[in-house]
Each structure stands twice: as C-alpha cells, then as structure tokens.
Design a protein around this motif. Structure first.
Motif, PDB file in Angstrom:
ATOM      1  N   ILE A 100      32.928  -5.997  -3.970  1.00  0.00           N
ATOM      2  CA  ILE A 100      33.517  -6.452  -5.231  1.00  0.00           C
ATOM      3  C   ILE A 100      32.410  -6.999  -6.129  1.00  0.00           C
ATOM      4  CG2 ILE A 100      34.039  -8.816  -4.465  1.00  0.00           C
ATOM      5  CD1 ILE A 100      36.754  -8.479  -5.980  1.00  0.00           C
ATOM      6  N   ASN A 101      32.528  -6.784  -7.422  1.00  0.00           N
ATOM      7  CA  ASN A 101      31.464  -7.205  -8.335  1.00  0.00           C
ATOM      8  C   ASN A 101      31.488  -8.711  -8.563  1.00  0.00           C
ATOM      9  OD1 ASN A 101      33.690  -7.486  -9.995  1.00  0.00           O
ATOM     10  ND2 ASN A 101      32.857  -6.306 -11.686  1.00  0.00           N
ATOM     11  N   SER A 102      30.500  -9.218  -9.283  1.00  0.00           N
ATOM     12  CA  SER A 102      30.320 -10.669  -9.439  1.00  0.00           C
ATOM     13  C   SER A 102      31.412 -11.322 -10.272  1.00  0.00           C
ATOM     14  CB  SER A 102      28.953 -10.957 -10.060  1.00  0.00           C
ATOM     15  OG  SER A 102      28.843 -10.304 -11.321  1.00  0.00           O
ATOM     16  N   THR A 103      32.106 -10.540 -11.092  1.00  0.00           N
ATOM     17  CA  THR A 103      33.183 -11.106 -11.923  1.00  0.00           C
ATOM     18  C   THR A 103      34.566 -10.885 -11.301  1.00  0.00           C
ATOM     19  OG1 THR A 103      33.175  -9.053 -13.223  1.00  0.00           O
ATOM     20  CG2 THR A 103      31.862 -10.907 -14.055  1.00  0.00           C
ATOM     21  N   ASP A 104      34.624 -10.300 -10.122  1.00  0.00           N
ATOM     22  CA  ASP A 104      35.860 -10.101  -9.361  1.00  0.00           C
ATOM     23  C   ASP A 104      36.882  -9.206 -10.052  1.00  0.00           C
ATOM     24  OD1 ASP A 104      34.945 -11.660  -7.268  1.00  0.00           O
ATOM     25  OD2 ASP A 104      35.858 -13.512  -8.032  1.00  0.00           O
ATOM     26  N   ASP A 105      36.448  -8.393 -11.000  1.00  0.00           N
ATOM     27  CA  ASP A 105      37.422  -7.539 -11.682  1.00  0.00           C
ATOM     28  C   ASP A 105      37.286  -6.064 -11.315  1.00  0.00           C
ATOM     29  OD1 ASP A 105      35.033  -7.052 -12.929  1.00  0.00           O
ATOM     30  OD2 ASP A 105      35.715  -7.559 -14.942  1.00  0.00           O
ATOM     31  N   CYS A 106      36.292  -5.726 -10.489  1.00  0.00           N
ATOM     32  CA  CYS A 106      36.113  -4.336 -10.090  1.00  0.00           C
ATOM     33  C   CYS A 106      35.830  -4.272  -8.595  1.00  0.00           C
ATOM     34  CB  CYS A 106      34.971  -3.686 -10.869  1.00  0.00           C
ATOM     35  SG  CYS A 106      34.778  -1.925 -10.509  1.00  0.00           S
ATOM     36  N   LEU A 107      36.651  -3.505  -7.896  1.00  0.00           N
ATOM     37  CA  LEU A 107      36.532  -3.347  -6.450  1.00  0.00           C
ATOM     38  C   LEU A 107      36.027  -1.935  -6.160  1.00  0.00           C
ATOM     39  CD1 LEU A 107      37.218  -4.639  -3.612  1.00  0.00           C
ATOM     40  CD2 LEU A 107      39.414  -3.450  -3.799  1.00  0.00           C
ATOM     41  N   TYR A 108      35.001  -1.849  -5.313  1.00  0.00           N
ATOM     42  CA  TYR A 108      34.414  -0.553  -4.981  1.00  0.00           C
ATOM     43  C   TYR A 108      34.740  -0.200  -3.531  1.00  0.00           C
ATOM     44  CZ  TYR A 108      31.571  -1.396  -9.160  1.00  0.00           C
ATOM     45  OH  TYR A 108      31.150  -1.662 -10.438  1.00  0.00           O
ATOM     46  N   THR A 109      35.040   1.077  -3.309  1.00  0.00           N
ATOM     47  CA  THR A 109      35.236   1.568  -1.952  1.00  0.00           C
ATOM     48  C   THR A 109      34.733   2.999  -1.851  1.00  0.00           C
ATOM     49  OG1 THR A 109      36.827   1.869  -0.136  1.00  0.00           O
ATOM     50  CG2 THR A 109      37.574   2.434  -2.351  1.00  0.00           C
ATOM     51  N   VAL A 110      34.275   3.380  -0.665  1.00  0.00           N
ATOM     52  CA  VAL A 110      33.881   4.768  -0.427  1.00  0.00           C
ATOM     53  C   VAL A 110      34.903   5.408   0.503  1.00  0.00           C
ATOM     54  CG1 VAL A 110      31.412   4.557  -0.861  1.00  0.00           C
ATOM     55  CG2 VAL A 110      32.291   3.948   1.384  1.00  0.00           C
ATOM     56  N   THR A 111      35.239   6.663   0.220  1.00  0.00           N
ATOM     57  CA  THR A 111      36.222   7.389   1.011  1.00  0.00           C
ATOM     58  C   THR A 111      35.490   8.386   1.898  1.00  0.00           C
ATOM     59  OG1 THR A 111      36.534   8.907  -0.853  1.00  0.00           O
ATOM     60  CG2 THR A 111      38.079   7.082  -0.626  1.00  0.00           C
ATOM     61  N   ASN A 112      35.654   8.220   3.204  1.00  0.00           N
ATOM     62  CA  ASN A 112      34.869   8.951   4.181  1.00  0.00           C
ATOM     63  C   ASN A 112      35.181  10.440   4.203  1.00  0.00           C
ATOM     64  OD1 ASN A 112      34.617   9.758   7.406  1.00  0.00           O
ATOM     65  ND2 ASN A 112      32.948   8.459   6.671  1.00  0.00           N
ATOM     66  N   LEU A 113      36.431  10.825   3.992  1.00  0.00           N
ATOM     67  CA  LEU A 113      36.813  12.231   4.101  1.00  0.00           C
ATOM     68  C   LEU A 113      36.589  13.016   2.819  1.00  0.00           C
ATOM     69  CD1 LEU A 113      40.086  12.042   6.241  1.00  0.00           C
ATOM     70  CD2 LEU A 113      37.733  12.423   6.983  1.00  0.00           C
ATOM     71  N   THR A 114      36.631  12.346   1.675  1.00  0.00           N
ATOM     72  CA  THR A 114      36.451  13.055   0.406  1.00  0.00           C
ATOM     73  C   THR A 114      35.066  12.849  -0.195  1.00  0.00           C
ATOM     74  OG1 THR A 114      37.416  11.196  -0.829  1.00  0.00           O
ATOM     75  CG2 THR A 114      38.909  12.947  -0.119  1.00  0.00           C
ATOM     76  N   GLY A 115      34.265  11.948   0.387  1.00  0.00           N
ATOM     77  CA  GLY A 115      32.897  11.758  -0.073  1.00  0.00           C
ATOM     78  C   GLY A 115      32.791  11.197  -1.472  1.00  0.00           C
ATOM     79  N   LYS A 116      33.619  10.216  -1.784  1.00  0.00           N
ATOM     80  CA  LYS A 116      33.631   9.669  -3.148  1.00  0.00           C
ATOM     81  C   LYS A 116      33.493   8.153  -3.152  1.00  0.00           C
ATOM     82  CE  LYS A 116      36.337  13.396  -5.226  1.00  0.00           C
ATOM     83  NZ  LYS A 116      37.558  13.750  -6.004  1.00  0.00           N
ATOM     84  N   LEU A 117      32.995   7.639  -4.272  1.00  0.00           N
ATOM     85  CA  LEU A 117      32.976   6.207  -4.565  1.00  0.00           C
ATOM     86  C   LEU A 117      34.049   5.934  -5.599  1.00  0.00           C
ATOM     87  CD1 LEU A 117      31.654   3.327  -4.573  1.00  0.00           C
ATOM     88  CD2 LEU A 117      30.175   4.174  -6.410  1.00  0.00           C
ATOM     89  N   PHE A 118      34.977   5.030  -5.253  1.00  0.00           N
ATOM     90  CA  PHE A 118      36.048   4.665  -6.178  1.00  0.00           C
ATOM     91  C   PHE A 118      35.763   3.296  -6.788  1.00  0.00           C
ATOM     92  CE2 PHE A 118      38.233   8.058  -4.104  1.00  0.00           C
ATOM     93  CZ  PHE A 118      39.223   8.478  -4.980  1.00  0.00           C
ATOM     94  N   CYS A 119      35.993   3.187  -8.089  1.00  0.00           N
ATOM     95  CA  CYS A 119      35.925   1.912  -8.805  1.00  0.00           C
ATOM     96  C   CYS A 119      37.357   1.529  -9.156  1.00  0.00           C
ATOM     97  CB  CYS A 119      35.078   2.037 -10.069  1.00  0.00           C
ATOM     98  SG  CYS A 119      33.434   2.733  -9.781  1.00  0.00           S
ATOM     99  N   LEU A 120      37.869   0.490  -8.511  1.00  0.00           N
ATOM    100  CA  LEU A 120      39.260   0.075  -8.660  1.00  0.00           C
ATOM    101  C   LEU A 120      39.338  -1.228  -9.437  1.00  0.00           C
ATOM    102  CD1 LEU A 120      40.239   0.670  -4.919  1.00  0.00           C
ATOM    103  CD2 LEU A 120      40.486   2.297  -6.806  1.00  0.00           C
ATOM    104  N   TYR A 121      40.427  -1.398 -10.171  1.00  0.00           N
ATOM    105  CA  TYR A 121      40.630  -2.609 -10.974  1.00  0.00           C
ATOM    106  C   TYR A 121      41.954  -3.235 -10.531  1.00  0.00           C
ATOM    107  CZ  TYR A 121      37.016  -0.186 -13.539  1.00  0.00           C
ATOM    108  OH  TYR A 121      35.842   0.481 -13.871  1.00  0.00           O
ATOM    109  N   PRO A 122      41.917  -4.037  -9.468  1.00  0.00           N
ATOM    110  CA  PRO A 122      43.158  -4.496  -8.820  1.00  0.00           C
ATOM    111  C   PRO A 122      44.019  -5.421  -9.669  1.00  0.00           C
ATOM    112  CG  PRO A 122      41.248  -5.603  -7.884  1.00  0.00           C
ATOM    113  CD  PRO A 122      40.717  -4.540  -8.773  1.00  0.00           C
TER     114      PRO A 122
END
Length: 216
Positions: free
Chosen positions: A171-193
C-alpha cells in the motif's frame, strides 16, 4: 619428568580420547535426523523440517497453530501479524482453516487468533499506515479481504478478475492505493479500496509473487 614419561602420558591421553566419546554440544543450525525419525514438527531442542533436517534456531521461539505464510510488523512496531495455514502440508491452498495470529510487543505468545473457515491462505498481507486496516490476499477467491484492526472483523472484499490468484500486496504512503500482483495472469493491479475509482492493471511478466514499493 623424562621424555619417555611425557610420551607415555601423551599416548595415554590419546587412547582415552579415542575410547571415551566427547559429548557434543547442540549448536544452532542444521543437523541430520536419524532415518527412523522422519516426522515433521517440534521436538526437544529443535524442529524437524519436511526434508528430514533438524533445525536448531538461535533465540526464542513462538509456536504457531499452523504453517506461516506471511508476516508483518505494525507501523507502531508493537504487534506482529502472521497469516497461517492450518492445513499443514496436505494442501496449502485449501479454503479452510486459515488463521490470523497476532503477537504483542513482548514477543512471547500468540495473544489473539482469528480463524477464517472460508478464506484460502496466501502470501500477501499488508496494513495501512494508521494501523486500522489489514489487507489479506485470498488466492482461491480471486479477492483481497479488508479487515478492521484490532478487531480482525471483515470490513469488505475487493474482487479481482477470475483466475487471477493474487499473492503479493503493498500500500502506498497515503493509504489510497493498494497494489497486488496476480500470479496466474502476470499483472500488477492498482486498486483504490476507499473510492469508486476503477482499478488499473499493468502486465509485468510470468508468475509474479511479490510487490515492493520504493517510497523514497
């Protein structure tokens, strides 16, 4: 004392050393386990690993109710959270028996345990900088679970595309963007919970497992 007597004393000492075994002192590290004892788990003085080696850790140990997959330290440095599978070595990805453990600053005991029977264990766990929200990757459900801390109550779930298998989290320093990597699709997701902003995705390559942020 003559030279002959000195030689006899030395010879006698060597014979004694060969006949009487010197007791070995247990040292931290690895050692072989007798072939007849191949069980896995804690034993007096160490821990037998799945490969049949005996591990003697250095320092204090805390016994957990399962196999740990992820660990993090809270921002205030007081608590440790562990993401644990209760399935041992049968099937690590079963969606049952996933345990969240919390160890306080005394580092002596697991002081709080929450069990989630419908959550598959993963290698992704992070916490926001205020220490109020804990994010857990649920690979089998292709989702991120958000828990309220310290109650460890599920607040919401963030759903990802099917067959994503999310693992690493950050999670970034301002807590507004969550990052995750998906093992089967090979992607980095930027989520805004906390907003309705749509997720962004970046193709990063085959089978990513971890994500680390450089906030310098």
């Amino acid at each position: 004392m003559g030279k002959r007597k000195i030689r006899m004393v030395i010879f006698g000492f060597l014979c004694f050393a060969l006949i009487v075994p010197i007791p070995k002192v247990a040292r931290p590290g690895y050692a072989a386990v007798p072939a007849g004892n191949r069980r896995t788990g804690a034993i007096p003085g160490g821990w037998i690993l799945p490969n049949g080696r005996l591990l003697r850790p250095w320092g204090d140990q805390i016994h957990l109710p399962g196999q740990p997959f992820s660990i993090l330290l809270t921002p205030d440095g007081k608590d440790i959270y562990l993401y644990v599978s209760a399935n041992r070595f049968k099937d690590l990805w079963l969606a049952e028996g996933t345990i969240l453990c919390r160890v306080d600053e005394s580092r002596r005991n697991v002081v709080q345990i929450s069990t989630f029977t419908n959550l598959s264990v993963g290698m992704g766990m992070t916490i926001n900088h205020s220490g109020t929200k804990l994010y857990l990757a649920d690979p089998q459900a292709d989702s991120i679970v958000v828990l309220k801390v310290p109650e460890c109550i599920v607040a919401k779930k963030i759903t990802l595309p099917q067959e994503s298998f999310p693992l690493g989290l950050a999670i970034n320093s301002t807590d507004d963007c969550l990052y995750t990597v998906t093992n089967l699709t090979g992607k980095l997701f930027c989520l805004y919970p906390d907003t309705e902003q749509p997720a962004q995705e970046i193709t990063v390559g085959a089978s990513p497992c971890r994500v680390v942020l450089n906030e310098a």
